[in-house]
Design a protein around this motif. Structure first.
Motif, PDB file in Angstrom:
ATOM      1  N   PHE A  34       0.840  -1.186   0.000  1.00  0.00           N
ATOM      2  CA  PHE A  34       0.000   0.000   0.000  1.00  0.00           C
ATOM      3  C   PHE A  34       0.889   1.256   0.000  1.00  0.00           C
ATOM      4  CE2 PHE A  34      -3.393  -2.839   1.914  1.00  0.00           C
ATOM      5  CZ  PHE A  34      -4.166  -2.824   0.766  1.00  0.00           C
ATOM      6  N   PRO A  35       0.298   2.406  -0.347  1.00  0.00           N
ATOM      7  CA  PRO A  35       1.094   3.628  -0.506  1.00  0.00           C
ATOM      8  C   PRO A  35       1.976   3.948   0.707  1.00  0.00           C
ATOM      9  CG  PRO A  35      -1.168   3.998  -1.199  1.00  0.00           C
ATOM     10  CD  PRO A  35      -1.123   2.626  -0.628  1.00  0.00           C
ATOM     11  N   PHE A  36       3.250   4.088   0.471  1.00  0.00           N
ATOM     12  CA  PHE A  36       4.247   4.466   1.491  1.00  0.00           C
ATOM     13  C   PHE A  36       4.433   3.408   2.591  1.00  0.00           C
ATOM     14  CE2 PHE A  36       2.580   8.750   0.140  1.00  0.00           C
ATOM     15  CZ  PHE A  36       3.661   9.065  -0.656  1.00  0.00           C
ATOM     16  N   TYR A  37       3.882   2.199   2.406  1.00  0.00           N
ATOM     17  CA  TYR A  37       4.054   1.153   3.419  1.00  0.00           C
ATOM     18  C   TYR A  37       5.403   0.466   3.190  1.00  0.00           C
ATOM     19  CZ  TYR A  37      -0.803   1.406   5.163  1.00  0.00           C
ATOM     20  OH  TYR A  37      -1.990   1.809   5.738  1.00  0.00           O
ATOM     21  N   THR A  38       6.471   1.200   3.335  1.00  0.00           N
ATOM     22  CA  THR A  38       7.807   0.645   3.068  1.00  0.00           C
ATOM     23  C   THR A  38       8.183  -0.425   4.084  1.00  0.00           C
ATOM     24  OG1 THR A  38       8.685   2.488   4.338  1.00  0.00           O
ATOM     25  CG2 THR A  38       8.722   2.705   1.957  1.00  0.00           C
ATOM     26  N   PHE A  39       7.485  -0.445   5.220  1.00  0.00           N
ATOM     27  CA  PHE A  39       7.784  -1.459   6.242  1.00  0.00           C
ATOM     28  C   PHE A  39       7.250  -2.826   5.826  1.00  0.00           C
ATOM     29  CE2 PHE A  39       3.459  -0.566   7.305  1.00  0.00           C
ATOM     30  CZ  PHE A  39       3.352   0.802   7.200  1.00  0.00           C
ATOM     31  N   ASP A  40       6.397  -2.872   4.798  1.00  0.00           N
ATOM     32  CA  ASP A  40       5.890  -4.153   4.291  1.00  0.00           C
ATOM     33  C   ASP A  40       6.726  -4.659   3.128  1.00  0.00           C
ATOM     34  OD1 ASP A  40       3.818  -4.287   6.086  1.00  0.00           O
ATOM     35  OD2 ASP A  40       2.337  -3.421   4.738  1.00  0.00           O
TER      36      ASP A  40
ATOM     37  N   TYR B  82     -10.215   1.009   7.167  1.00  0.00           N
ATOM     38  CA  TYR B  82     -10.660   1.809   6.025  1.00  0.00           C
ATOM     39  C   TYR B  82     -12.090   2.247   6.258  1.00  0.00           C
ATOM     40  CZ  TYR B  82      -6.518   0.009   3.823  1.00  0.00           C
ATOM     41  OH  TYR B  82      -5.217  -0.283   3.540  1.00  0.00           O
ATOM     42  N   LYS B 239       9.639   9.007   8.078  1.00  0.00           N
ATOM     43  CA  LYS B 239       9.391   7.638   7.624  1.00  0.00           C
ATOM     44  C   LYS B 239       9.069   6.718   8.805  1.00  0.00           C
ATOM     45  CE  LYS B 239      11.490   4.187   4.624  1.00  0.00           C
ATOM     46  NZ  LYS B 239      12.515   3.940   3.628  1.00  0.00           N
ATOM     47  N   PHE B 242       5.549   7.595  10.305  1.00  0.00           N
ATOM     48  CA  PHE B 242       4.452   7.048   9.505  1.00  0.00           C
ATOM     49  C   PHE B 242       4.353   5.531   9.714  1.00  0.00           C
ATOM     50  CE2 PHE B 242       2.775   5.342   5.452  1.00  0.00           C
ATOM     51  CZ  PHE B 242       1.555   5.988   5.428  1.00  0.00           C
ATOM     52  N   ALA B 243       5.510   4.872   9.712  1.00  0.00           N
ATOM     53  CA  ALA B 243       5.523   3.418   9.911  1.00  0.00           C
ATOM     54  C   ALA B 243       4.937   3.052  11.275  1.00  0.00           C
ATOM     55  CB  ALA B 243       6.953   2.883   9.782  1.00  0.00           C
ATOM     56  N   VAL B 246       0.989   3.627  11.289  1.00  0.00           N
ATOM     57  CA  VAL B 246       0.244   2.612  10.540  1.00  0.00           C
ATOM     58  C   VAL B 246       0.343   1.250  11.219  1.00  0.00           C
ATOM     59  CG1 VAL B 246       0.101   1.334   8.370  1.00  0.00           C
ATOM     60  CG2 VAL B 246       0.478   3.808   8.340  1.00  0.00           C
ATOM     61  N   GLN B 247       1.545   0.876  11.629  1.00  0.00           N
ATOM     62  CA  GLN B 247       1.712  -0.481  12.164  1.00  0.00           C
ATOM     63  C   GLN B 247       1.024  -0.663  13.510  1.00  0.00           C
ATOM     64  OE1 GLN B 247       5.308  -2.789  10.841  1.00  0.00           O
ATOM     65  NE2 GLN B 247       6.218  -0.772  11.123  1.00  0.00           N
ATOM     66  N   ARG B 250      -2.693  -0.948  12.702  1.00  0.00           N
ATOM     67  CA  ARG B 250      -2.966  -2.196  11.999  1.00  0.00           C
ATOM     68  C   ARG B 250      -2.855  -3.388  12.945  1.00  0.00           C
ATOM     69  NH1 ARG B 250       0.446  -3.266   6.656  1.00  0.00           N
ATOM     70  NH2 ARG B 250       1.969  -4.115   8.100  1.00  0.00           N
TER      71      ARG B 250
END
Lengths: 313, 448
Positions: A34-40, B82, B239, B242-243, B246-247, B250
């Motif tokens: 997904f967008p900018f999900y560089t950790f994946d 979402y 970076k 953001f990580a 999201v994590q 999630r």
């Protein structure tokens, strides 16, 4: 107990589409996260930023944008200056002057401008029509012809004119087709299906799935892009794996938050500041929802968004 | 793991006493399984069963309340990643940062400035809800307490960013009644900080060098009995931040990691100090991706207008259309003698139409009547937009205020023209274009 990291892996990816030729060619898409999900997983090609210019020159742009182009008198000069903007990856020329309900410039006049712009720059070029489906069918076919060998994006191909635009851009002259639909995952998919049925290769299609300025029904944009990326990656839906390109500035610089003069609402402050903020916020939200490229106008927005992308990828 | 209704039913007394408000124990169990009712509503559950069930049926993410009175906000409580999966429930809140490293004049100016943003948009008051007060050790405790006092005097909800236990305790003495967030627990001080926060009855913000340290610290705090937490997801750079954001979200919602089931704070100042434009981008970024409180240096109208509009959009329930209030909306200085146009109260329709009308520059009055928040054709099909609804509304609310007797109706319901004219004697009904984008030309031609 330390955090149990669970990366989200997909066995599908967004198509990689190359735009332009030579050293400055850019690639959109290619990621399977997904967008900018560089950790994946890695983002193969960072999202790109385009600078919008218009065949109407500097007539309808803000003071700050005019200031950037100071000294430019021809479309060629404007295009060159746009391509030199800090953070710019490509130039997007919109032919709004062709609108039969507006200036109604002739196709020949517009083609001359397209050629002048294409000759002035060495970065990739996106050409947007006048939004009138009938005229665009004719105009964009000729644009595709005029830009042979440039590997340019020709848009919008809509449901009403995808045959004319898609066949000329995607088949006859080997350009990239920009398929435009109105903020609805089913319409987006349907257009991709019928465009590929024409014979256009999926690697030659990018999508504009529609956008809005922040505050103007933006929830539909978020959900459309979220669902498209979800279907493309988790369900491996081939007809939704085209990279997304989003013209942001044409929406954001028209709303009252961006254009109302300071005199109308003194507490709002200068219109220029509001316009930039509206452009930056809408573009950011588009990118994090799934756009692989955004088209902006203001040099400050282009620099900021490009910097943010670099920091995130 | 979540339990289903049958599994829960086995633990109920099965006597159908109705004291929980449900007709039968089975009905009650089904509601608990859906998360509609809390298990504690049944007075006959054994403590053992309640403990077992509340663990299994607890929402993936806790709802944490900050502030008091009108300034009380719920954070977290989300059940989806979402909005199209269901809906987001707790809006992102925005904070302006103050720091004890600032001189008094700067602080006063910032406090005055942040209070300037205050307006209404589709029935919602838009303003800066939170003030983030950062403790700078070099400036000392007294300077910090001064700023906390000033910030608390605004009545806005505070986030105290302070990792010094003694200073935090002193600051809470000043403002704890306003239920601020004490953003100060880390791997080293969490036990003491938690005691201070618990004693003052406020939410504790947890920080960590990375996700593992955050996870460990939250776990330790929960073990010690403090579940009134927020996680500060700010990392060393954008970076990482953001990580983290999201994590953590999630993990809580998708992977049922309850330890991370808390709302978040994102401090954009830490990753983009002095860059107002980048902070604008980050306001949008963390509104979309899982910031519960987002901190910036400046929040003027330039930030507020797009940001609050975006937030209002993203946090609407997809099942409930956004509506504007019925009424007469004058556009371009429209007055009693200017032409009227009518459309439905669906917010998107209103915004698109009013935007085009503004662009036309023609003074006019946009008349919005109640159409159930549906778009033009849907409202017409549902009988919510008809010649009767339009005529009745105009008779009751418009005729005494507007002298002009010309009404433009949406082109998509051209069929209503005759009926409206019959029901509104004296009015000339004009059929407008089918699409809003054609309004500019239409109005210019009409008034030419």
């Amino acid at each position: 107990m330390p955090f149990n990291q669970k990366p989200q892996k997909f066995n599908a990816k967004i198509n990689t589409v190359t735009i332009g030729t030579g050293d400055k060619a850019i690639k959109l898409g290619g990621e399977s996260v997904f967008p900018f999900y560089t950790f994946d997983g890695p983002i193969e090609n960072a999202p790109k930023v385009g600078v919008e210019i218009s065949d109407m020159g500097l007539e309808n742009v803000s003071e700050g944008i005019k200031a950037y182009y100071e000294g430019c008198s021809t479309m060629g000069e404007i295009a060159k200056k746009a391509s030199e903007m800090e953070g710019a990856d490509f130039v997007a020329l919109t032919l709004e002057g062709g609108d039969p309900n507006g200036e109604d410039k002739s196709v020949d006049e517009l083609i001359a401008i397209v050629k002048e712009v294409a000759d002035a720059i060495d970065c990739p070029l996106v050409v947007e029509g006048c939004k009138n489906a009938e005229k665009d069918g004719d105009l964009l076919a000729k644009v595709a012809d005029a830009l042979q060998g440039k590997n340019a994006v020709i848009m919008p191909a809509k449901e009403e004119n995808y045959k004319a635009v898609g066949a000329a851009a995607g088949l006859a002259y080997n350009q990239i087709v920009g398929a435009e639909s109105a903020v609805d995952i089913n319409l987006a998919k349907q257009l991709n299906v019928i465009t590929t049925q024409l014979g256009v290769s999926p690697e030659k299609i990018i999508m504009n799935v529609g956008t809005a300025a922040a505050g103007y029904g933006y929830e539909y944009v978020v959900s459309t892009m979220d669902r498209i990326k979800g279907a493309a990656l988790s369900q491996d839906d081939k007809m939704l794996q085209m990279p997304i390109i989003t013209p942001v500035s044409s929406e954001t610089w028209g709303v009252k938050e961006s254009v109302a003069p300071e005199a109308d609402n003194p507490e709002w402050g200068p219109a220029e500041d509001r316009g930039i903020s509206m452009e930056i916020m809408t573009a950011t939200a588009d990118l994090v929802s799934g756009s692989n490229a955004v088209i902006l106008r203001h040099p400050q927005s282009v620099a900021t968004i490009s910097k943010m992308i670099k920091e995130l990828v | 793991m979540a339990l289903n209704g049958i599994q829960i039913f086995k633990l109920t007394p099965k006597k159908n006493c109705k004291e929980c408000g449900s007709p039968t124990c089975m009905a009650f169990s089904m509601k608990v399984a859906q998360g509609a009712v809390d298990i504690s509503a049944c007075p006959y559950m054994s403590d053992e069963a309640i403990a077992q069930l509340s663990e299994a049926t607890a929402p993936p993410m806790k709802t944490i309340k900050i502030g008091t009175g009108d300034a009380e906000y719920s954070l977290g409580g989300e059940t989806v990643l979402y909005r199209h999966d269901k809906t987001f429930v707790s809006k992102t809140r925005y904070a302006v940062a103050l720091c004890s490293c600032m001189d008094a004049a700067t602080v006063d100016a910032k406090i005055a400035e942040l209070q300037k943003v205050d307006y209404e948009r589709i029935g919602e008051r838009m303003y800066v809800e939170v003030i983030y007060v950062n403790y700078d050790a070099a400036s000392g405790q007294d300077a910090y307490l001064d700023i906390v006092k000033k910030a608390a005097a605004t009545g806005r909800t505070l986030v105290l960013n302070c990792e010094d236990v003694e200073v935090a305790k002193a600051a809470l003495e000043i403002c704890k009644d306003g239920k601020p967030v004490l953003n100060g627990a880390n791997a080293a001080n969490y036990a003491d900080m938690s005691a201070v926060a618990t004693a003052a009855g406020v939410v504790l913000g947890v920080k960590g060098a990375d996700l593992n340290e955050l996870h460990d610290t939250v776990e330790a705090l929960e073990k010690a009995g403090n579940k009134n937490l927020i996680i500060d997801v700010t990392g060393p750079d954008l970076k990482a931040t953001f990580a983290n954001a999201v994590q953590i979200r999630r993990a809580a919602i998708k992977n049922e990691d309850r330890t991370f089931g808390y709302p978040s704070i994102v401090n954009t100042v830490a990753v983009a100090k002095g860059d107002r434009y980048m902070q604008q981008a980050l306001l949008a970024l963390f509104t979309m991706k899982y910031g519960s409180i987002v901190v910036v240096e400046t929040l003027d109208y330039a930030e507020a207008l797009p940001l609050y509009g975006m937030r209002q959009n993203v946090f609407t329930d997809p099942q409930k259309p956004m509506k504007v209030e019925p009424g007469i909306y004058p556009i371009n200085g429209g007055g009693a003698d200017d032409i009227c146009l009518t459309t439905v109260d669906f917010a998107l329709t209103y915004f698109v139409v009013s935007g085009e009308l503004e662009r036309s520059g023609v003074p006019c009055n946009l008349v919005i009547s109640d159409a159930g928040g549906l778009s033009v054709l849907t409202a017409w099909a549902a009988g919510k937009l008809s010649s009767t609804t339009v005529a009745d509304y105009i008779k009751a609310n418009v005729e005494d205020k507007i002298n002009c007797r010309k009404l433009i109706i949406p082109g998509k319901v051209a069929v209503l023209k005759g009926d409206i004219e019959a029901k509104l004697p004296g009015w000339e009904v004009i059929v407008g274009p089918a699409e809003a984008v054609q309004l500019v030309k239409f109005l210019k031609d009409l008034t030419a």
